[in-house]
Each structure stands twice: as C-alpha cells, then as structure tokens.
Design an enzyme around this catalytic site. Structure first.
Site, PDB file in Angstrom:
ATOM      1  CE  LYS A  81      74.380  66.854  59.471  1.00 39.35           C
ATOM      2  NZ  LYS A  81      73.968  66.802  58.425  1.00 39.35           N
ATOM      3  CG  ASP A  82      71.207  63.497  60.655  1.00 39.32           C
ATOM      4  OD1 ASP A  82      70.875  64.887  60.318  1.00 39.32           O
ATOM      5  OD2 ASP A  82      72.199  62.808  60.084  1.00 39.32           O
ATOM      6  NE  ARG A 145      71.942  74.246  58.922  1.00 42.56           N
ATOM      7  CZ  ARG A 145      73.097  74.604  58.400  1.00 42.56           C
ATOM      8  NH1 ARG A 145      73.015  75.771  58.547  1.00 42.56           N
ATOM      9  NH2 ARG A 145      73.853  73.763  58.124  1.00 42.56           N
ATOM     10  NE  ARG A 146      74.267  72.531  54.747  1.00 46.40           N
ATOM     11  CZ  ARG A 146      74.857  71.501  54.910  1.00 46.40           C
ATOM     12  NH1 ARG A 146      74.425  70.543  53.877  1.00 46.40           N
ATOM     13  NH2 ARG A 146      75.537  70.578  56.027  1.00 46.40           N
ATOM     14  NE  ARG A 163      67.801  62.686  50.575  1.00 46.55           N
ATOM     15  CZ  ARG A 163      67.034  61.488  51.009  1.00 46.55           C
ATOM     16  NH1 ARG A 163      66.021  61.725  50.589  1.00 46.55           N
ATOM     17  NH2 ARG A 163      67.541  60.251  51.276  1.00 46.55           N
ATOM     18  NE  ARG A 169      74.240  64.946  49.749  1.00 43.65           N
ATOM     19  CZ  ARG A 169      73.309  66.193  50.633  1.00 43.65           C
ATOM     20  NH1 ARG A 169      73.058  67.147  51.086  1.00 43.65           N
ATOM     21  NH2 ARG A 169      72.482  65.192  51.868  1.00 43.65           N
ATOM     22  CB  CYS A 260      67.649  67.134  62.613  1.00 42.77           C
ATOM     23  SG  CYS A 260      66.210  65.971  61.931  1.00 42.77           S
TER      24      CYS A 260
END
Length: 314
Positions: A81-82, A145-146, A163, A169, A260
């Site tokens: 996805k990156d 997106r989120r 980040r 996180r 991405c």
C-alpha cells in the site's frame, strides 16, 4: 547466486515482513542464503510532520530503489500500500505474498468509549463498549483515506495527525492524546499486538464493505531489478490470487491518478467465480463485479475509476 540481500526498513513490523519473505523462500524449497540489510529512509527519520509534508510520494520506497539499482541489495520488501504508482526504471515487483487481513482496526483504551455508530458498524463485538454521547471523539490517523471515511461512518469525530510505528502510536494513545487510533489489522497480526496488549486496549476490526482499506493493504510486495536472478527466484514465492488483486487495485489507483498519499481506496476480491471491486476517491465510491480474470479485472478497475472521477470533479 550464492546469497540474496533483502532490503528492509528497521522497524519491528518491517523486519517481520522481511522475515516472512525469508520464510516464503524456505517453504518453497529455494535453498539459498538470505541476509537482511536495514536501510533508514527519510520517512523514518522525520516523524513530526504528516507524510504529505515530508517529501515526494513513495517516501519509504525511493531510497530502496536506489539501493537496488546500485547493487547494494538484491530485493526490497515493501508494504504494497506504500508503493508509488511509478517504479524506478529497470525495477519490477517480482512477487507478492499471500494477502493478510485487509481490515482497518479502531483501537481504544480498555473500557473507554467508542464513537457513536460503532455498534451498528461492528455488530455484536461492540456490545460491551460504551458509545460516546455528545463530545467529539478524537481519532489519531495520518491517512486522508481514513480521515474521510471516519467522518462518514461516525458522528462527531475529529481526526488529528499521528506518526510513528505501531508500538509508538499505541503509547501515544495510552498517554491520552487521542480517544482512539486507526491501524491496519495486517500489521497488528504480524506483530502479535492484539494478544500482547489486550489488557490495555480494545480492538474493533472495521468491516471493509463499510470502511474501505487502502489499495493493496495487507500485501507484502518484493521489488527487484527486472530480469535479474533475484527476480527469477521470486517467481517461486508469488501468490497468484493476491497478485490478481494487487494488479487490479493498482490499476484503479493509476486510473484515478491517485498515489499512496491520496484519499483513495480500492479493494478487489474473489467471490465464487467472480471478481468484486470497490473503489473510493475523496469519499465517493463505486462497486463493480465481473468474470474472474486479470484482463477483466483491469477493465473493471478502469471502468470504476471512470465512474468515480466525475463525482470527484476530476
């Protein structure tokens, strides 16, 4: 070729993904020595700004591509996805491993509230949690997106940038800077996070039909120099069904001119003998299905993008 040098980032998740590539070679009987080579990218070093402000698209990839072209490593392991849409000239994705869970996960401190509407989204697994009433629910995520989808599926949420790697996180969530965070389940599973932290946090996987994953989420991609010995060896670890989804979802992004870092999603899967594809851009989405096949899948991705683009003013 006596040894394969596997390039990876130095986070625990990246190292686990590189180890999965090593294991894949061992499972198919490729008898060759492998060596892990850790590279530190600009995206790993600058953690106080959103990725969109740090540098070019594919910030976690470009330095690995340079290392491949200069012969410092033989293959690079990426979270698919990156990947940027355009790889460096002379390079190719030689293999993708079997896809892991595509879902995103809402994580909150144990016993804490969840955003209003989570029960209807997640069903019975949320019954023990208390939904928020009026005050805003702060979600940590750096993904556009989120952010867009969170505001669509929940009431009164506020998204703030976050980040760092998975563990950092979670520590930020423990420090009460956020009410919850969103992470990919594939990464959590690969690290064994849910069982390890289950006394501190509650984990609520979000149904991908309502909360679309990033294109190629849950897929590990292996990049090599085209027509190299390493590329030939990688064919033995290619998962063909995952590769079909990988190609279709990448084509959807390509048609949307979305990389991405864009607020885009694409989720392709096989259902019986048909392909089903969901595409989203800036909150607008389309679902299509077609007969099983790579070419049909690419045509479906192109059609879905054409249907979504006008809605987004593209």
């Amino acid at each position: 070729m006596d040894k394969i040098r596997i390039g990876t980032r130095g986070s625990r998740l990246a190292l686990r993904q590189a180890a999965l590539v090593q294991e894949a070679f061992a499972k198919v009987g490729v008898e060759i020595e492998t060596e892990i080579v850790i590279l530190h990218t600009k995206g790993d070093k600058v953690l106080d700004r959103p990725l969109s402000e740090v540098g070019d698209k594919g910030i976690f990839v470009s330095e690995f591509e340079q290392a491949l072209l200069e012969g410092q490593i033989d293959l690079a392991v990426h979270s698919a996805k990156d990947l940027p849409m355009a790889l460096a000239k002379g390079l190719t994705i030689a293999a993708v491993l079997k896809r892991a869970d595509v879902r995103d996960v809402l994580i909150v401190p144990k016993g804490a509230r969840v955003p209003q509407g989570t029960r209807s989204l997640c069903g019975a697994v949320i019954e023990e949690a208390k939904e928020q009433s009026q005050t805003a629910f702060v979600i940590g995520t750096g993904s556009r997106r989120r952010q867009i989808q969170a505001e669509q599926v929940w009431n009164s949420v506020v998204c703030q940038n976050i980040r760092g790697n998975v563990e950092s996180r979670l520590l930020k969530l423990m420090a009460n800077g956020y009410d919850g965070i969103l992470l990919a389940k594939a990464g959590l599973d690969r690290l064994g996070i849910s069982p390890l932290w289950q006394e501190q946090f509650s984990f609520y996987p979000l149904p991908p039909e309502q909360f679309l994953p990033a294109a190629c989420q849950g897929i590990i991609a292996v990049e090599t120099v085209q027509d190299s010995q390493a590329a030939a060896l990688c064919q033995a670890i290619m998962d063909q069904e995952t590769n079909l989804s990988f190609q279709v979802e990448r084509e959807a992004l390509n048609q949307l001119a979305a990389d991405c870092s864009e607020p885009a999603a694409a989720w392709c899967r096989k259902e019986a003998n048909r392909l089903v594809l969901d595409v989203m851009y800036a909150g607008n989405r389309k679902t299509l299905d077609c007969e099983l096949g790579i070419q049909n899948g690419l045509e479906m991705a192109q059609k879905a993008a054409r249907l979504v683009k006008p809605i987004c003013g593209m």
